[in-house]
Design a protein around this motif. Structure first.
Motif, mmCIF file in Angstrom:
data_model
loop_
_atom_site.group_PDB
_atom_site.id
_atom_site.type_symbol
_atom_site.label_atom_id
_atom_site.label_comp_id
_atom_site.label_asym_id
_atom_site.label_seq_id
_atom_site.Cartn_x
_atom_site.Cartn_y
_atom_site.Cartn_z
ATOM 1 N N PHE A 118 -8.749 43.103 41.109
ATOM 2 C CA PHE A 118 -9.783 42.333 41.812
ATOM 3 C C PHE A 118 -11.107 42.406 41.054
ATOM 4 N N ALA A 119 -11.525 43.613 40.702
ATOM 5 C CA ALA A 119 -12.803 43.783 40.005
ATOM 6 C C ALA A 119 -12.787 43.070 38.658
ATOM 7 N N SER A 120 -11.631 43.070 37.985
ATOM 8 C CA SER A 120 -11.534 42.417 36.682
ATOM 9 C C SER A 120 -11.654 40.903 36.807
ATOM 10 N N VAL A 121 -11.053 40.339 37.853
ATOM 11 C CA VAL A 121 -11.211 38.903 38.082
ATOM 12 C C VAL A 121 -12.670 38.580 38.370
ATOM 13 N N MET A 122 -13.335 39.423 39.147
ATOM 14 C CA MET A 122 -14.750 39.190 39.432
ATOM 15 C C MET A 122 -15.570 39.214 38.144
ATOM 16 N N MET A 123 -15.299 40.165 37.275
ATOM 17 C CA MET A 123 -16.021 40.227 36.004
ATOM 18 C C MET A 123 -15.733 39.001 35.158
ATOM 19 N N GLY A 160 0.832 45.546 55.161
ATOM 20 C CA GLY A 160 0.873 46.979 55.454
ATOM 21 C C GLY A 160 1.078 47.880 54.268
ATOM 22 N N LYS A 161 1.136 47.295 53.059
ATOM 23 C CA LYS A 161 1.381 48.105 51.867
ATOM 24 C C LYS A 161 0.146 48.140 50.973
ATOM 25 N N SER A 162 -0.043 49.280 50.314
ATOM 26 C CA SER A 162 -1.167 49.453 49.397
ATOM 27 C C SER A 162 -0.605 49.769 48.014
ATOM 28 N N TYR A 163 -0.852 48.879 47.061
ATOM 29 C CA TYR A 163 -0.273 49.021 45.725
ATOM 30 C C TYR A 163 -1.293 49.536 44.722
ATOM 31 N N SER A 164 -0.807 50.279 43.749
ATOM 32 C CA SER A 164 -1.648 50.744 42.646
ATOM 33 C C SER A 164 -2.252 49.562 41.910
ATOM 34 N N GLY A 165 -3.530 49.687 41.547
ATOM 35 C CA GLY A 165 -4.156 48.751 40.631
ATOM 36 C C GLY A 165 -4.742 47.487 41.233
ATOM 37 N N THR A 166 -4.531 47.236 42.524
ATOM 38 C CA THR A 166 -5.039 45.979 43.081
ATOM 39 C C THR A 166 -6.565 45.924 43.055
ATOM 40 N N GLY A 167 -7.215 47.059 43.277
ATOM 41 C CA GLY A 167 -8.677 47.095 43.197
ATOM 42 C C GLY A 167 -9.165 46.823 41.781
ATOM 43 N N ASP A 168 -8.464 47.362 40.794
ATOM 44 C CA ASP A 168 -8.826 47.129 39.390
ATOM 45 C C ASP A 168 -8.638 45.662 39.021
ATOM 46 N N VAL A 184 -16.706 41.974 26.918
ATOM 47 C CA VAL A 184 -16.932 42.949 27.989
ATOM 48 C C VAL A 184 -16.388 44.303 27.554
ATOM 49 N N ALA A 185 -17.228 45.322 27.584
ATOM 50 C CA ALA A 185 -16.787 46.699 27.356
ATOM 51 C C ALA A 185 -16.219 47.245 28.663
ATOM 52 N N ILE A 186 -14.994 47.735 28.610
ATOM 53 C CA ILE A 186 -14.337 48.276 29.806
ATOM 54 C C ILE A 186 -14.213 49.780 29.648
ATOM 55 N N ILE A 187 -14.927 50.525 30.475
ATOM 56 C CA ILE A 187 -14.945 51.984 30.386
ATOM 57 C C ILE A 187 -14.080 52.537 31.518
ATOM 58 N N GLN A 188 -12.804 52.776 31.204
ATOM 59 C CA GLN A 188 -11.839 53.226 32.200
ATOM 60 C C GLN A 188 -10.737 54.020 31.520
ATOM 61 N N ASP A 189 -9.855 54.598 32.328
ATOM 62 C CA ASP A 189 -8.708 55.308 31.775
ATOM 63 C C ASP A 189 -7.601 54.329 31.413
ATOM 64 N N MET A 190 -6.641 54.796 30.627
ATOM 65 C CA MET A 190 -5.467 54.012 30.265
ATOM 66 C C MET A 190 -4.232 54.739 30.785
ATOM 67 N N SER A 191 -3.620 54.180 31.827
ATOM 68 C CA SER A 191 -2.399 54.747 32.389
ATOM 69 C C SER A 191 -1.225 53.873 31.980
ATOM 70 N N SER A 192 -0.236 54.453 31.317
ATOM 71 C CA SER A 192 0.873 53.659 30.789
ATOM 72 C C SER A 192 1.679 53.002 31.901
ATOM 73 N N PHE A 193 1.960 53.739 32.978
ATOM 74 C CA PHE A 193 2.656 53.174 34.133
ATOM 75 C C PHE A 193 1.709 53.135 35.328
ATOM 76 N N GLY A 194 1.824 52.093 36.135
ATOM 77 C CA GLY A 194 1.000 51.954 37.332
ATOM 78 C C GLY A 194 0.194 50.668 37.373
ATOM 79 N N ALA A 244 -7.116 45.487 33.540
ATOM 80 C CA ALA A 244 -8.335 44.766 33.164
ATOM 81 C C ALA A 244 -8.167 43.926 31.911
ATOM 82 N N ILE A 245 -7.492 44.472 30.899
ATOM 83 C CA ILE A 245 -7.397 43.767 29.613
ATOM 84 C C ILE A 245 -6.690 42.420 29.745
ATOM 85 N N PRO A 246 -5.491 42.336 30.346
ATOM 86 C CA PRO A 246 -4.845 41.023 30.442
ATOM 87 C C PRO A 246 -5.604 40.041 31.321
ATOM 88 N N VAL A 247 -6.227 40.519 32.396
ATOM 89 C CA VAL A 247 -6.976 39.615 33.275
ATOM 90 C C VAL A 247 -8.153 39.006 32.541
#
Length: 281
Positions: free
Chosen positions: A228-233, A218-226, A4-14, A21-24
């Motif tokens: 989720f999408a990675s597990v779907m892929m 009640g909390k929204s964390y960084s990266g949860t959408g990414d 799978v080619a993953i076209i996204q940014d690379m953020s060191s923290f967050g 995506a890569i570890p998932v």
């Protein structure tokens, strides 16, 4: 092994984008092949960060991989910084997207009813063209509203879970009609039921739909959408039923969010998903 080619940014923290995506995908038995669109010292919710935009470098990946004769079973796109990046993605798709390729587009455009600052009307139009090429789309509620014209503010006025979900299902079916893609709307947050706030996801494919709601902390964390999408892929690459994969993603994220909340990790730091990756084996 599927690639799978993953076209996204690379953020060191967050713990988002490529670092999610890569570890998932790897633990799900899929080779993750990153094409970084930008490199950031941390994701943008941190008070200070440095960003190196790689828009002008993206074509080198397309050209060099084409010379190698590379092929991909899946292509996964996420956050983009401008229309030039989407134009580069179109070029990438022209080179690598085949009939048997699965394109998952996560149209990262906004959250909590607000569009991200980078998105202008022109860029929104480009994103609308990109989602039309997708086989699977994973917008959150805000992004579904932006792509379909549904009023986010009006959606918040509904008093029952049933009305809220039905309205989003109608919007999802409109999006599916516009794109001919499977649609998974993430981050449903309907009115509180018996004093309990709920969160969940909605899957729409043809005449069928499925949604699942659970208690929300009640909390929204960084990266949860990414994540989720990675597990779907990963599930798509393994040939799993999409509803079963969605449930797996929810269980995985629920466990990660719970342990993160117990440790009182700042929301911008993302969730402690690493110790729960075995759930995806």
């Amino acid at each position: 092994m599927k690639k799978v080619a993953i076209i996204q940014d690379m953020s060191s923290f967050g713990k988002c984008s490529l670092t999610a995506a890569i570890p998932v995908l790897s633990v799900m038995g899929v080779q993750a092949v990153p094409l970084p669109t930008a490199i950031l010292t941390s994701q943008t919710e941190y008070p200070s960060y440095f960003c190196e935009d790689l828009t002008e470098k993206m074509t080198h990946f397309t050209d060099e991989w084409h010379k190698m004769g590379a092929t991909f079973d899946g292509i996964h796109t996420g956050f983009v910084t401008g229309k030039e990046q989407i134009e580069n993605i179109f070029s990438f798709l022209h080179t690598f997207y085949q009939e048997e390729t699965t394109l998952l587009v996560d149209p990262v455009m906004g959250d909590r009813g607000q569009m991200y600052d980078v998105f202008t009307g022109e860029l929104t139009g480009y994103m609308e063209e990109l989602v039309k090429r997708a086989d699977v789309i994973t917008p959150n509620v805000t992004e579904c509203c932006l792509l379909t014209g549904l009023s986010y503010d009006k959606l918040q006025t509904y008093r029952t879970v049933e009305d809220y979900v039905a309205t989003l299902e109608d919007a999802g079916r409109q999006l599916q009609s516009d794109t001919n893609a499977k649609v998974i709307i993430t981050g449903l947050n309907p009115p509180a039921h018996s004093g309990t706030r709920l969160v969940g996801n909605l899957y729409i494919d043809g005449a069928s739909s499925y949604h699942r709601l659970q208690e929300y902390n009640g909390k929204s964390y960084s990266g949860t959408g990414d994540l989720f999408a990675s597990v779907m892929m990963g599930g798509l690459m393994r040939g799993q039923n999409p509803v079963e994969t969605m449930e797996l993603a929810e269980k995985f994220l629920t466990a990660a969010i719970q342990s993160t909340s117990e440790e009182r990790i700042p929301t911008e730091a993302g969730v402690n998903f690493e110790s729960h990756l075995r759930m995806l084996l």
